[in-house]
Design a protein around this motif. Structure first.
Motif, mmCIF file in Angstrom:
data_model
loop_
_atom_site.group_PDB
_atom_site.id
_atom_site.type_symbol
_atom_site.label_atom_id
_atom_site.label_comp_id
_atom_site.label_asym_id
_atom_site.label_seq_id
_atom_site.Cartn_x
_atom_site.Cartn_y
_atom_site.Cartn_z
ATOM 1 N N GLY A 157 0.821 -1.212 0.000
ATOM 2 C CA GLY A 157 0.000 0.000 0.000
ATOM 3 C C GLY A 157 0.849 1.253 0.000
ATOM 4 N N ARG A 160 1.739 2.187 -3.473
ATOM 5 C CA ARG A 160 0.629 2.681 -4.290
ATOM 6 C C ARG A 160 0.452 4.156 -3.923
ATOM 7 N NH1 ARG A 160 -5.599 0.269 -4.387
ATOM 8 N NH2 ARG A 160 -6.475 1.895 -5.727
ATOM 9 N N THR A 179 -5.165 0.360 2.103
ATOM 10 C CA THR A 179 -5.195 -1.100 2.150
ATOM 11 C C THR A 179 -4.018 -1.690 1.384
ATOM 12 O OG1 THR A 179 -6.734 -1.051 0.283
ATOM 13 C CG2 THR A 179 -7.686 -1.256 2.471
ATOM 14 N N SER A 181 -2.191 -4.746 -1.290
ATOM 15 C CA SER A 181 -2.363 -5.015 -2.720
ATOM 16 C C SER A 181 -3.587 -5.881 -3.008
ATOM 17 C CB SER A 181 -1.103 -5.682 -3.284
ATOM 18 O OG SER A 181 -0.832 -6.892 -2.597
ATOM 19 N N LYS A 182 -4.106 -6.585 -1.999
ATOM 20 C CA LYS A 182 -5.342 -7.355 -2.146
ATOM 21 C C LYS A 182 -6.554 -6.587 -1.640
ATOM 22 C CE LYS A 182 -3.355 -12.015 -2.008
ATOM 23 N NZ LYS A 182 -3.323 -13.315 -1.291
ATOM 24 N N ASN A 183 -6.362 -5.295 -1.386
ATOM 25 C CA ASN A 183 -7.409 -4.398 -0.890
ATOM 26 C C ASN A 183 -7.916 -4.824 0.482
ATOM 27 O OD1 ASN A 183 -8.838 -1.990 -1.257
ATOM 28 N ND2 ASN A 183 -10.672 -3.066 -1.937
ATOM 29 N N ASN A 185 -7.630 -4.399 4.628
ATOM 30 C CA ASN A 185 -7.251 -3.441 5.660
ATOM 31 C C ASN A 185 -6.560 -4.200 6.784
ATOM 32 O OD1 ASN A 185 -7.177 -1.600 7.803
ATOM 33 N ND2 ASN A 185 -9.110 -0.650 7.212
#
Length: 596
Positions: A157, A160, A179, A181-183, A185
């Motif tokens: 994250g 990103r 979050t 890379s797999k979204n 948290n």
């Protein structure tokens, strides 16, 4: 044009939509170093930016090289995208091993930054503090504590990175994403352990046994005067009240005094009930174990959650974090024995009943609160009243705060849980939580075990954190027959982490493995019956059991919907046959209670 001027111009343009600022000057500004081999990227930018992953690791290398007997960098995990999750150890005389730290008569402090990668204040604050240790400016610190520091927990994250990741936050100029890379948290993962970041942290805690755990964040929400807010579950709603009392009475005054002296305004970790109307009161949150501080509370690990105020400039927030950590170190050095005694007290606590969920009290407490003036206006865009903050301080003498005091769900704590051998993945998670488990020998069997059966249930309509959560109510029954437990895993609640065991394994707990969806297969049936086979079998069954026949007739008389439904009638009969799937809706983890 200098880099600092360019960054300042960019920051002003990006933040033009945010409420007006109060001017700030504080003694902590003197902490910043203008030049030198260990000047941080944050300082070189004039307090406006934060280094990327590569620059962060380069600074760690320079820091270690400056004094390899004080600093060491270790890899604690690898992210989903293959980046190393690194931790920096700061300790005197190369005492880097867990055993050495545990035996050097100093408490160990674990500090974590970037679990939400856009909220990265802790990284730059700690780099300044560690630099001051390295250059001899703060020789006192490592004589008092050992430090474990995770600069970026959510490394994927963090990379990103964008100027547009957090619309309501003042800086840094570019920041990471909330979050991974797999979204997912990471600060919702402390019970289910789906992310490599949180699994890495728990392994660090198992290995090093820190005396105190600090998790640094940045807020969302309302505008107010406080720039550094922090807290932990309060003693009146804590599963570790002895620990909370030490933090309240001995840590908070030391931290607040240091922050105030350096020009910062410390505040309580409370939120707003209605973001459009502050005067409706504050929300006194009690964290559940999916969160770092809630997990720490239930585990009996002293944990402080820091929430710097997002609307304050990045420079002010980072300097406030430095001062906050400095205050924590002072408090831990002076009061670590009292904190240790509180931890030991909590380890001996084995409650028979446990509150697993709470709701907000209908009756408020009242607090003094340092707010910011605002006005309400009718928005043509939302069609609703909205808030505009005016940048002027206002002090509320008696603002209501609604704490999550009311008990919503209480469960009876069993003496032990028994996990079937097919759930080895959950046993591995329990071990990572630090829970003691016992594999039962071949030939082990027990009678009078309790099993829970799902009575009513509902699945979430949308996924949350990659899971379809489930809520259920249960019927309890004591099994008549002795159960073979060969190869099963016993998890006693008469251990140091009794409350954590129950929160994870009792299915009615909102952050249990069950609630997070680890047992969805019990809701499906894979063998069915054809009516041409059931009808004659059921007729014979009713003929041979007058008691069953009477129960069937009574159900027809008393339940009109049942009487009219061929499906319900045949399903009821099928359930009474020995062919029915006995595992359907049965929670597979069994329990034993004292006296059974």
């Amino acid at each position: 044009m200098s880099l600092g001027i360019v960054l300042l111009s960019a920051t002003l343009n990006l933040n033009s939509h945010l409420p007006p600022l109060q001017l700030w000057q504080g003694q902590s500004e003197n902490l910043m170093q203008q030049e030198g081999p260990l000047t941080t990227d944050f300082e070189l930018s004039g307090g406006l930016s934060s280094p990327n992953y590569q620059q962060t690791n380069a600074f760690i290398k320079r820091l270690v090289a400056s004094n390899p007997t004080q600093f060491k960098s270790v890899k604690i995990g690898v992210s989903d995208q293959g980046r190393n999750i690194n931790m920096l150890l700061a300790v005197e005389d190369s005492q880097f091993s867990p055993a050495m730290m545990k035996n050097n008569n100093k408490p160990t402090l674990l500090i974590q930054a970037g679990i939400h990668a856009g909220e990265i204040d802790g990284k730059d604050a700690m780099f300044m503090l560690l630099r001051d240790i390295a250059t001899g400016k703060r020789r006192d610190i490592l004589s008092k504590v050992n430090i474990l520091f995770i600069p970026i927990l959510n490394v994927d994250g963090h990379e990103r990175s964008s100027e547009f990741n957090r619309i309501n936050q003042r800086g840094p100029v570019t920041m990471g994403f909330r979050t991974n890379s797999k979204n997912l948290n990471l600060n919702r993962d402390y019970t289910k352990l789906d992310t490599p970041g949180v699994r890495s942290v728990l392994q660090v805690i198992n290995d090093y046994s820190p005396a105190l755990y600090v998790d640094v964040h940045v807020t969302d929400g309302a505008d107010y005067q406080y720039d550094v807010t922090y807290g932990f579950n309060p003693s009146f709603a804590s599963e570790s009240p002895a620990i909370a009392q030490v933090l309240e009475e001995q840590f908070t005054p030391t931290i607040d005094q240091k922050l105030t002296k350096n020009g910062h305004i410390p505040g309580p970790l409370i939120f707003v009930m209605d973001k459009r109307d502050l005067e409706k009161g504050l929300a006194g949150w009690v964290a559940s174990p999916r969160f770092s501080n809630g997990w720490g509370d239930i585990k009996g690990l002293p944990t402080i959650l820091v929430e710097n105020h997002s609307l304050k400039p990045y420079k002010q927030r980072v300097l406030g974090t430095y001062v906050f950590i400095d205050g924590v170190i002072d408090a831990l050095a002076h009061h670590h024995k009292d904190l240790h005694n509180a931890v030991e007290t909590e380890k001996q606590s084995h409650p028979k009943e446990l509150v697993v969920s709470r709701s907000y009290s209908q009756q408020p407490d009242y607090v003094n609160f340092k707010g910011i003036k605002y006005k309400s206006f009718e928005s043509a865009l939302s069609g609703h009243k909205e808030v505009k903050y005016l940048g002027e301080p206002i002090n509320y003498d008696k603002l209501p705060v609604y704490w999550q005091k009311d008990v919503k769900t209480t469960v009876q704590v069993p003496e032990a849980f028994y996990i079937p051998p097919q759930y080895t993945d959950l046993v591995d998670k329990l071990k990572l939580h630090g829970v003691e488990v016992e594999t039962l020998a071949t030939g082990t069997s027990l009678a009078a075990l309790t099993q829970l059966t799902v009575d009513k249930h509902s699945f979430a309509k949308t996924p949350f954190e990659g899971r379809f959560r489930v809520e259920a109510t249960f019927k309890s029954s004591v099994l008549d027959e002795e159960v073979s437990l060969s190869g099963w895993t016993k998890v006693s609640t008469k251990q140091a982490y009794s409350e954590l065991v129950t929160h994870l394994l009792y299915p009615a707990a909102p952050d249990s493995f069950f609630a997070w969806g680890d047992f969805h297969s019990i809701f499906q049936r894979t063998e069915y019956v054809e009516n041409y086979a059931l009808e004659p079998y059921a007729r014979k069954m009713l003929k041979e059991s007058p008691k069953l026949a009477l129960a069937f007739d009574k159900k027809i008389r008393e339940d009109k919907n049942f009487a009219k439904s061929d499906k319900q009638r045949l399903e009821w009969l099928y359930e009474k046959t020995p062919y029915y799937d006995k595992a359907y809706l049965k929670y597979p983890i069994l329990m034993s209670y004292t006296g059974q």
